[in-house]
Write a protein that holds these residues in place. Structure first.
Motif, PDB file in Angstrom:
ATOM      1  N   ALA A  18      30.287  -1.279  32.481  1.00 57.57           N
ATOM      2  CA  ALA A  18      30.376  -2.732  32.475  1.00 57.57           C
ATOM      3  C   ALA A  18      29.651  -3.250  33.703  1.00 57.57           C
ATOM      4  O   ALA A  18      30.228  -3.462  34.749  1.00 57.57           O
ATOM      5  CB  ALA A  18      31.823  -3.185  32.480  1.00 57.57           C
ATOM      6  N   THR A  20      26.918  -5.834  35.843  1.00 60.57           N
ATOM      7  CA  THR A  20      26.672  -7.263  35.937  1.00 60.57           C
ATOM      8  C   THR A  20      25.234  -7.557  36.327  1.00 60.57           C
ATOM      9  O   THR A  20      24.867  -8.699  36.545  1.00 60.57           O
ATOM     10  CB  THR A  20      27.617  -7.906  36.970  1.00 60.57           C
ATOM     11  OG1 THR A  20      27.435  -7.243  38.227  1.00 60.57           O
ATOM     12  CG2 THR A  20      29.057  -7.765  36.528  1.00 60.57           C
ATOM     13  N   ASN A 107      24.443  -1.664  26.599  1.00 61.83           N
ATOM     14  CA  ASN A 107      24.623  -1.987  28.006  1.00 61.83           C
ATOM     15  C   ASN A 107      23.649  -1.194  28.868  1.00 61.83           C
ATOM     16  O   ASN A 107      23.063  -1.716  29.818  1.00 61.83           O
ATOM     17  CB  ASN A 107      26.074  -1.718  28.424  1.00 61.83           C
ATOM     18  CG  ASN A 107      26.394  -2.289  29.785  1.00 61.83           C
ATOM     19  OD1 ASN A 107      25.981  -1.740  30.792  1.00 61.83           O
ATOM     20  ND2 ASN A 107      27.142  -3.389  29.811  1.00 61.83           N
ATOM     21  N   ALA A 386      27.703  -6.753  26.247  1.00 59.25           N
ATOM     22  CA  ALA A 386      29.063  -7.203  26.547  1.00 59.25           C
ATOM     23  C   ALA A 386      30.123  -6.269  25.998  1.00 59.25           C
ATOM     24  O   ALA A 386      31.318  -6.466  26.254  1.00 59.25           O
ATOM     25  CB  ALA A 386      29.277  -8.609  25.971  1.00 59.25           C
ATOM     26  N   VAL A 389      33.282  -4.993  28.004  1.00 57.01           N
ATOM     27  CA  VAL A 389      34.300  -6.023  28.217  1.00 57.01           C
ATOM     28  C   VAL A 389      35.022  -6.326  26.916  1.00 57.01           C
ATOM     29  O   VAL A 389      36.258  -6.477  26.884  1.00 57.01           O
ATOM     30  CB  VAL A 389      33.656  -7.292  28.802  1.00 57.01           C
ATOM     31  CG1 VAL A 389      34.664  -8.444  28.847  1.00 57.01           C
ATOM     32  CG2 VAL A 389      33.115  -7.014  30.203  1.00 57.01           C
ATOM     33  N   ARG A 393      39.076  -5.906  26.512  1.00 59.89           N
ATOM     34  CA  ARG A 393      39.890  -7.090  26.196  1.00 59.89           C
ATOM     35  C   ARG A 393      40.551  -6.959  24.826  1.00 59.89           C
ATOM     36  O   ARG A 393      41.671  -7.446  24.621  1.00 59.89           O
ATOM     37  CB  ARG A 393      39.017  -8.344  26.271  1.00 59.89           C
ATOM     38  CG  ARG A 393      38.591  -8.665  27.681  1.00 59.89           C
ATOM     39  CD  ARG A 393      39.791  -8.916  28.585  1.00 59.89           C
ATOM     40  NE  ARG A 393      39.397  -9.148  29.970  1.00 59.89           N
ATOM     41  CZ  ARG A 393      40.237  -9.506  30.929  1.00 59.89           C
ATOM     42  NH1 ARG A 393      41.520  -9.648  30.654  1.00 59.89           N
ATOM     43  NH2 ARG A 393      39.800  -9.676  32.151  1.00 59.89           N
ATOM     44  N   SER A 420      33.587 -15.647  28.829  1.00 63.24           N
ATOM     45  CA  SER A 420      33.285 -15.856  30.252  1.00 63.24           C
ATOM     46  C   SER A 420      32.312 -14.805  30.758  1.00 63.24           C
ATOM     47  O   SER A 420      31.398 -15.099  31.541  1.00 63.24           O
ATOM     48  CB  SER A 420      34.574 -15.833  31.075  1.00 63.24           C
ATOM     49  OG  SER A 420      35.399 -16.934  30.757  1.00 63.24           O
ATOM     50  N   ASP A 421      32.511 -13.571  30.325  1.00 65.10           N
ATOM     51  CA  ASP A 421      31.600 -12.500  30.726  1.00 65.10           C
ATOM     52  C   ASP A 421      30.193 -12.759  30.193  1.00 65.10           C
ATOM     53  O   ASP A 421      29.201 -12.590  30.908  1.00 65.10           O
ATOM     54  CB  ASP A 421      32.106 -11.150  30.213  1.00 65.10           C
ATOM     55  CG  ASP A 421      31.103 -10.035  30.414  1.00 65.10           C
ATOM     56  OD1 ASP A 421      30.946  -9.569  31.564  1.00 65.10           O
ATOM     57  OD2 ASP A 421      30.456  -9.630  29.427  1.00 65.10           O
ATOM     58  N   ASN A 425      26.777 -13.632  32.493  1.00 66.69           N
ATOM     59  CA  ASN A 425      25.556 -12.824  32.422  1.00 66.69           C
ATOM     60  C   ASN A 425      24.455 -13.523  31.641  1.00 66.69           C
ATOM     61  O   ASN A 425      23.537 -12.880  31.119  1.00 66.69           O
ATOM     62  CB  ASN A 425      25.881 -11.466  31.800  1.00 66.69           C
ATOM     63  CG  ASN A 425      26.618 -10.566  32.774  1.00 66.69           C
ATOM     64  OD1 ASN A 425      26.042 -10.037  33.703  1.00 66.69           O
ATOM     65  ND2 ASN A 425      27.923 -10.388  32.540  1.00 66.69           N
TER      66      ASN A 425
END
Length: 430
Positions: A18, A20, A107, A386, A389, A393, A420-421, A425
């Motif tokens: 994960a 950023t 990712n 994403a 995340v 979640r 939000s993530d 990004n």
């Protein structure tokens, strides 16, 4: 063997990929030195002798078949593999060839670890769709195998309780499944159903998002991958998770261990929602009474998880070495190797030819139903950076709901965190 969902994320997908930001990965520094061009290959396979034996066979055969390239394998324990990759990427010292967890691939591609694979389309088109990793319309990874989920049952138990045996063509509807579970509980099974809820990590997304998709929801809106709103918290998702919560409050299932299929083998549960990695043991212990049944149809057809470990080429791998890496991968995807890998590891071969030759998954193989389910019902996890995340979640929301939290608030919280993530990004647009 290790279960491929432990293989899919024993080290926790979120904690390792994960990211950023974008870190462009360098090459492994290998050079020809006047001899064969050295191609370094990393795997997560240390501690898995069956898997390593197949890799060694392929490498030895490839190295012996030509003198232009030499593949050199380095194996990492599962628990340290992803950390080794992220550390090497930061130092621009990735190898040319590396295996990557299927749902993590987008990712890694977004983070600059991988380049498009560049294998012949005829090769990638011959593979199960879930054995090919695509991101932004390009193929970044490809794998030898896949896994699938099913419901294990004993034929004698279903017959005794006058419960219809479902088929891929006519699976259980949700109403039919609920009635079967109630009947099995009334027959004496204190907990008739093992949903695998004692497990953790990536298992939760892999196992339960197909149920959600079967109900008409999803982990994210796949039209653009920009929001989970309406997919993870819409009416279909609320309906599914209300059922999921009911399964535990009614005592149909529990989150008690052990992880795996032992409760079914011990006849403590009548139905076990589990994967192909547990099938060989079940066959040995339950014998011809074992049934491998399709997942339940929650309204939009049965779905099963798809996408597992695959091969990629690092973004910094030089031109000559990339050509060697592609030559090795093309060589390695021969049916004979895929069949050997599948039968050693008890996983579904990625090609029709390898499947036909498999002792477990071929036309007369006792695990043939898994190959059929994978071909008919497999759904990959969302191909977005994403995803780490999303997975984390999803797990938190599902566990909270299992433990009695309000369904809609738990799903709304997951959607807010995921969105939000994505916003932080910038939509993972670059």
């Amino acid at each position: 063997m290790r279960h491929p969902l432990a293989m899919l994320a024993a080290a926790s997908l979120l904690g390792t990929v994960a990211l950023t930001g974008c870190a462009r990965a360098g090459h492994d520094g290998a050079s020809s030195g006047g001899g064969p061009t050295r191609i370094t290959m990393w795997t997560h396979s240390a501690g898995n002798p069956g898997e390593l034996a197949v890799h060694k066979k392929i490498i030895d055969d490839f190295n012996g078949s030509q003198s232009t390239y030499k593949v050199v394998q380095q194996n990492f324990p599962q628990g340290s593999y992803n950390d080794a990759v992220t550390t090497a990427a930061a130092a621009r010292k990735l190898p040319c060839l590396l295996d990557v967890d299927g749902p993590a691939m987008p990712n890694w591609a977004w983070s600059g670890y991988l380049k498009p694979l560049g294998l012949p389309r005829s090769l990638t088109d011959s593979l199960l769709p879930t054995a090919v990793g695509r991101y932004k319309g390009k193929v970044y990874s490809a794998g030898y195998w896949d896994a699938a989920l099913a419901v294990f049952a004993r034929k004698s138990v279903l017959v005794k309780n006058n419960i219809r045996i479902p088929t891929a063509e006519r699976p259980w509807s949700l109403a039919e499944f609920d009635a079967a579970v109630v009947r099995l509980k009334d027959s004496g099974y204190r907990t008739p159903l093992d949903l695998g809820a004692a497990d953790k990590g990536e298992w939760w997304s892999y196992a339960y998002s197909p149920m959600l998709q079967s109900a008409g929801g999803d982990e994210i809106d796949r039209n653009g991958m920009k929001t989970a709103e309406g997919a993870l918290n819409g009416p279909e998702a609320v309906a599914f998770f209300t059922w999921f919560q009911k399964a535990f409050t009614n005592g149909w299932a529990t989150s008690n261990g052990p992880v795996g299929n032992q409760k079914f083998i011990d006849d403590k549960v009548a139905l076990s929602y589990t994967g192909v990695w547990n099938a060989k043991d079940a066959l040995e212990k339950v014998g011809p009474d074992l049934l491998i049944l399709p997942p339940v149809d929650f309204g939009n057809g049965p779905k099963t998880g798809g996408g597992s470990w695959q091969w990629g080429i690092s973004a910094g791998c030089g031109k000559t070495q990339s050509e060697g890496a592609r030559a090795y991968l093309t060589f390695s995807f021969q049916d004979k190797y895929l069949t050997r890998f599948a039968d050693n590891q008890v996983v579904i071969p990625a090609t029709a030819g390898a499947t036909a030759a498999s002792k477990y998954f071929g036309p007369d193989g006792k695990l043939r139903p898994f190959a059929v389910l994978s071909q008919k019902f497999a759904v990959p996890r969302p191909a977005t950076p994403a995803y780490p995340v999303i997975s984390a979640r999803f797990e938190k929301a599902a566990k909270d709901i299992m433990n009695g939290a309000g369904v809609k608030p738990a799903l709304d919280a997951a959607v807010k965190a995921i969105d939000s993530d994505i916003k932080a990004n910038k939509g993972y647009a670059h």
